[in-house]
Design an enzyme around this catalytic site. Structure first.
Site, PDB file in Angstrom:
ATOM      1  N   LYS A 194      62.284  16.995  56.603  1.00  0.00           N
ATOM      2  CA  LYS A 194      61.253  17.190  55.575  1.00  0.00           C
ATOM      3  C   LYS A 194      61.593  18.411  54.753  1.00  0.00           C
ATOM      4  CE  LYS A 194      59.171  20.991  57.456  1.00  0.00           C
ATOM      5  NZ  LYS A 194      59.198  22.308  56.843  1.00  0.00           N
ATOM      6  N   PRO A 227      70.427  20.408  59.581  1.00  0.00           N
ATOM      7  CA  PRO A 227      70.868  21.776  59.912  1.00  0.00           C
ATOM      8  C   PRO A 227      69.773  22.558  60.643  1.00  0.00           C
ATOM      9  CG  PRO A 227      71.238  21.295  57.581  1.00  0.00           C
ATOM     10  CD  PRO A 227      70.446  20.159  58.142  1.00  0.00           C
ATOM     11  N   LEU A 273      63.895  22.613  57.530  1.00  0.00           N
ATOM     12  CA  LEU A 273      63.822  21.168  57.308  1.00  0.00           C
ATOM     13  C   LEU A 273      63.136  20.428  58.458  1.00  0.00           C
ATOM     14  CD1 LEU A 273      67.401  20.666  55.823  1.00  0.00           C
ATOM     15  CD2 LEU A 273      65.230  20.799  54.581  1.00  0.00           C
ATOM     16  N   GLY A 274      62.675  21.164  59.461  1.00  0.00           N
ATOM     17  CA  GLY A 274      61.878  20.571  60.537  1.00  0.00           C
ATOM     18  C   GLY A 274      62.648  19.754  61.552  1.00  0.00           C
ATOM     19  N   GLY A 275      63.914  20.049  61.752  1.00  0.00           N
ATOM     20  CA  GLY A 275      64.724  19.241  62.656  1.00  0.00           C
ATOM     21  C   GLY A 275      64.190  19.154  64.075  1.00  0.00           C
ATOM     22  N   GLY A 276      63.816  20.278  64.657  1.00  0.00           N
ATOM     23  CA  GLY A 276      63.289  20.267  66.023  1.00  0.00           C
ATOM     24  C   GLY A 276      61.979  19.512  66.123  1.00  0.00           C
ATOM     25  N   SER A 277      61.116  19.702  65.147  1.00  0.00           N
ATOM     26  CA  SER A 277      59.828  18.997  65.138  1.00  0.00           C
ATOM     27  C   SER A 277      60.024  17.505  64.902  1.00  0.00           C
ATOM     28  CB  SER A 277      58.918  19.579  64.058  1.00  0.00           C
ATOM     29  OG  SER A 277      58.590  20.910  64.359  1.00  0.00           O
ATOM     30  N   ALA A 278      60.960  17.156  64.018  1.00  0.00           N
ATOM     31  CA  ALA A 278      61.254  15.741  63.767  1.00  0.00           C
ATOM     32  C   ALA A 278      61.767  15.075  65.038  1.00  0.00           C
ATOM     33  CB  ALA A 278      62.276  15.604  62.638  1.00  0.00           C
ATOM     34  N   ASP A 315      53.986  21.458  63.172  1.00  0.00           N
ATOM     35  CA  ASP A 315      54.216  20.415  62.174  1.00  0.00           C
ATOM     36  C   ASP A 315      54.723  19.106  62.779  1.00  0.00           C
ATOM     37  OD1 ASP A 315      56.777  21.218  62.791  1.00  0.00           O
ATOM     38  OD2 ASP A 315      57.421  21.544  60.730  1.00  0.00           O
TER      39      ASP A 315
END
Length: 183
Positions: free
Chosen positions: A7, A91, A96-101, A133
């Site tokens: 995101k 990255p 960009l919210g990678g861990g949350s995604a 998030d």
């Protein structure tokens, strides 16, 4: 194989520090096509295994994906387990919210693999307990998020567009960024 989409924030207002230590936010988030791949397979025991191919990303219990699956397992009294292999494309420390995604994707994947049939609203409620998030990533799209970011409201989608994301070699952790806000 499941996709965990990144995101970006179209807007972000930090409204002040809350009594629980988090910051009150009002933000508009947009899903983008950049995504991590999660390879998930059921395990016969209650074991949860999380592995990641990116250096610096925690494995096991320190990973948000592990936490989200453990929460679903506990709340639904599931006797099975899950192995998750995260192939990082988003990255790290890029906002960009990678861990949350990954956490939201793992939660939805476990629900599907275990045949629990939880609604998106039920998954969002659990996701909100995992991270601020994470709830956004259950359905993604264009959403306004408030509170810690866990209260989501669907907005009309953006018109088709292309975005260029440039990530420098250095990064900023979310906790570090919010600590500097100081309100």
């Amino acid at each position: 194989r499941f996709k965990a989409f990144a995101k970006f924030n179209l807007s972000l207002a930090v409204l002040g520090k809350r009594e629980d230590g988090y910051h009150e936010v009002d933000t508009i988030l947009q899903s983008i096509s950049l995504a991590d791949d999660l390879l998930c397979e059921p395990l016969p025991s209650r074991e949860i295994v999380v592995e990641c191919d990116a250096p610096g990303v925690p494995s096991g219990e320190a990973n948000l994906a592990w936490k989200s699956v453990a929460l679903l397992q506990e709340s639904c009294r599931v006797e099975a387990g899950l192995r998750i292999r995260i192939e990082k494309r988003i990255p790290v420390q890029a906002g960009l919210g990678g861990g949350s995604a990954d956490a939201a994707c793992a939660l939805a994947a476990a629900d599907r693999i275990w045949g629990l049939g939880r609604s998106p609203a039920e998954l969002e409620a659990l996701a909100g307990r995992v991270g601020s998030d994470v709830a956004f990533f259950i359905e993604g799209g264009t959403r306004r998020c408030r509170g810690r970011g866990e209260r989501t409201e669907r907005l009309d989608p953006l018109p088709a567009s292309k975005w260029l994301i440039i990530k420098p070699e250095w990064g900023l952790g979310t906790a570090e960024v919010y600590a500097r806000v100081g309100t």
